[in-house]
Design an enzyme around this catalytic site. Sequence first.
Site, mmCIF file in Angstrom:
data_model
loop_
_atom_site.group_PDB
_atom_site.id
_atom_site.type_symbol
_atom_site.label_atom_id
_atom_site.label_comp_id
_atom_site.label_asym_id
_atom_site.label_seq_id
_atom_site.Cartn_x
_atom_site.Cartn_y
_atom_site.Cartn_z
ATOM 1 N N HIS A 52 0.834 -1.195 0.000
ATOM 2 C CA HIS A 52 0.000 0.000 0.000
ATOM 3 C C HIS A 52 0.871 1.248 0.000
ATOM 4 O O HIS A 52 1.819 1.352 0.766
ATOM 5 C CB HIS A 52 -0.901 0.016 1.240
ATOM 6 C CG HIS A 52 -1.812 1.196 1.273
ATOM 7 N ND1 HIS A 52 -3.025 1.206 0.623
ATOM 8 C CD2 HIS A 52 -1.673 2.420 1.841
ATOM 9 C CE1 HIS A 52 -3.595 2.381 0.806
ATOM 10 N NE2 HIS A 52 -2.795 3.138 1.536
ATOM 11 N N ASP B 186 -14.718 3.560 7.546
ATOM 12 C CA ASP B 186 -13.729 4.412 6.884
ATOM 13 C C ASP B 186 -14.373 5.218 5.762
ATOM 14 O O ASP B 186 -14.047 6.388 5.575
ATOM 15 C CB ASP B 186 -12.564 3.578 6.334
ATOM 16 C CG ASP B 186 -11.523 4.486 5.684
ATOM 17 O OD1 ASP B 186 -10.941 5.318 6.408
ATOM 18 O OD2 ASP B 186 -11.331 4.407 4.456
ATOM 19 N N ARG C 90 -13.826 13.607 7.002
ATOM 20 C CA ARG C 90 -12.508 14.239 7.219
ATOM 21 C C ARG C 90 -12.119 15.111 6.037
ATOM 22 O O ARG C 90 -11.514 16.177 6.190
ATOM 23 C CB ARG C 90 -11.447 13.156 7.444
ATOM 24 C CG ARG C 90 -11.583 12.466 8.793
ATOM 25 C CD ARG C 90 -10.769 11.191 8.823
ATOM 26 N NE ARG C 90 -9.377 11.430 8.513
ATOM 27 C CZ ARG C 90 -8.578 10.561 7.873
ATOM 28 N NH1 ARG C 90 -9.044 9.397 7.476
ATOM 29 N NH2 ARG C 90 -7.337 10.863 7.627
ATOM 30 N N SER D 196 -7.251 4.560 9.188
ATOM 31 C CA SER D 196 -7.950 4.470 7.903
ATOM 32 C C SER D 196 -7.235 3.461 6.987
ATOM 33 O O SER D 196 -7.859 2.557 6.421
ATOM 34 C CB SER D 196 -7.977 5.873 7.260
ATOM 35 O OG SER D 196 -8.280 5.809 5.898
ATOM 36 N N LYS E 221 -8.316 -0.891 6.297
ATOM 37 C CA LYS E 221 -8.595 -1.446 4.965
ATOM 38 C C LYS E 221 -7.638 -2.593 4.639
ATOM 39 O O LYS E 221 -8.015 -3.585 4.029
ATOM 40 C CB LYS E 221 -8.491 -0.330 3.913
ATOM 41 C CG LYS E 221 -9.711 0.585 3.938
ATOM 42 C CD LYS E 221 -9.607 1.740 2.981
ATOM 43 C CE LYS E 221 -8.633 2.769 3.455
ATOM 44 N NZ LYS E 221 -8.757 4.085 2.880
#
Length: 443
Positions: free
Chosen positions: A82, A161, A168, A183, A187
């Site tokens: 990620h 999220d 946000r 967050s 995931k």
Amino acid sequence: MRMYDVIETKRNGGELSDEQIKFFVDGYVSGQIPDYQASALCMAIYFRGMSARETATLTMDMVASGDVVDLSPIPGIKVDKHSTGGVGDKTSLVVAPIVASLGVKTAKMSGRGLGHTGGTLDKLESIPGLSTSVERDRFVRIVSEVGVAIIGQTGNLVPADKKLYALRDVTATVDSLPLIASSIMSKKIAAGSDRILLDVKCGSGAFMKTVDDAIELARSMVEIGEHVGRTTVAMITDMGRPLGNCIGNALEVAEAAATLQGRGPKDLTDICVELAGNMLFLAGKSQMDDCRRLAREQISNGEGFAKLKEMVAAQGGDASLLDDAFDSLVQPRVAREVRAQRSGWLYAMDTERCGIASVALGAGRARKEDAIDYSAGIVLAKKSGDAVAEGDLLATLYAADEALCDEGERILLSALDIRAEEPAAIPLFHARVTRDGVERLDA
Ligand code: URA
């Protein structure tokens, strides 16, 4: 329990109990806690921060708000990767096929472009025919048979999220370390892989502007991953200039394909080798040095490129277009050369503005429902640290019309700082963070 008391505790710098955090997550997802109270708590967290325990609890309550993907039908260790987001970051398209070509399975769920940053799904969808909305069984089948698939988030994954991120985004609370960490990690944990490699970007094009902030974010995410039994490693890499030379969807696919064909820019190739090496290491393939060597070999022997084509074909895309992707995939209506107005050094690039210029050319969305021009974007001819003579080509812009090029050129020029003095070299790698601590790579 009252939400008022939860907000007040955090506003006064206190630590929230596990019960208070669960009360907030469950109540917000079910609609019992309104946006105004959730945004007040996010702002209190923004200013007061969260302890490691609070951040881990928030993450796991977010995971529990929805489904968790079961990848156990896929044999072997599954490794996910990620990036925290950047400009020109097409590493997933290079790294995932490299590791898959060595037998390490990658079941990747990616996102779309966000603000000035691009998204892997938008990039992949610039390949005609390719689908990123693949249902669960087919996803598992492709990963089992091909070794890699990259799709959009399916099902009801981390609804907390989805709601919190949207909130946000409009309440100036995106760049809060515990909120980013929870967050991202919620995931990753819900997506089901056994091991996680994080590429935490820092610099003018990233959410984290300084190395110290990026290291702190990385430490927090590694701690959360390890806490729930997912071995997690984070690389802190530079986003003080765009990665590679191409920004924009089809352009980035073309550059990724060229990199797997051994014709990529040096910074992109080096970072992909390092990330792939770390994923192979996480999968237990070999020692780090050997993993780097293996990753490089998959570029020179063409097996990484063959795996990318196999994945694209399995997801319905026309893989033959990748052989010569700059010609076959990138078909802009207008091209504009941007030239240097004076001589000197390209001292610095405001990378976020480079991303905004690409969005203005049509490569991103101003509103959620906007369509993307897949061929739009920027090919940089110069990057920070390069010498520049007046009249030199700085970049070529691609868009649907001249007016879009005017706007893109104006923004891009405002992002480039040309000075008489030569800048200090910026390292590509800043640090590697594991459960054993922080290893600085830029000292
Ligand atoms: N990416 C995410 O998924 N979440 C954040 O909060 C920031 C970047």
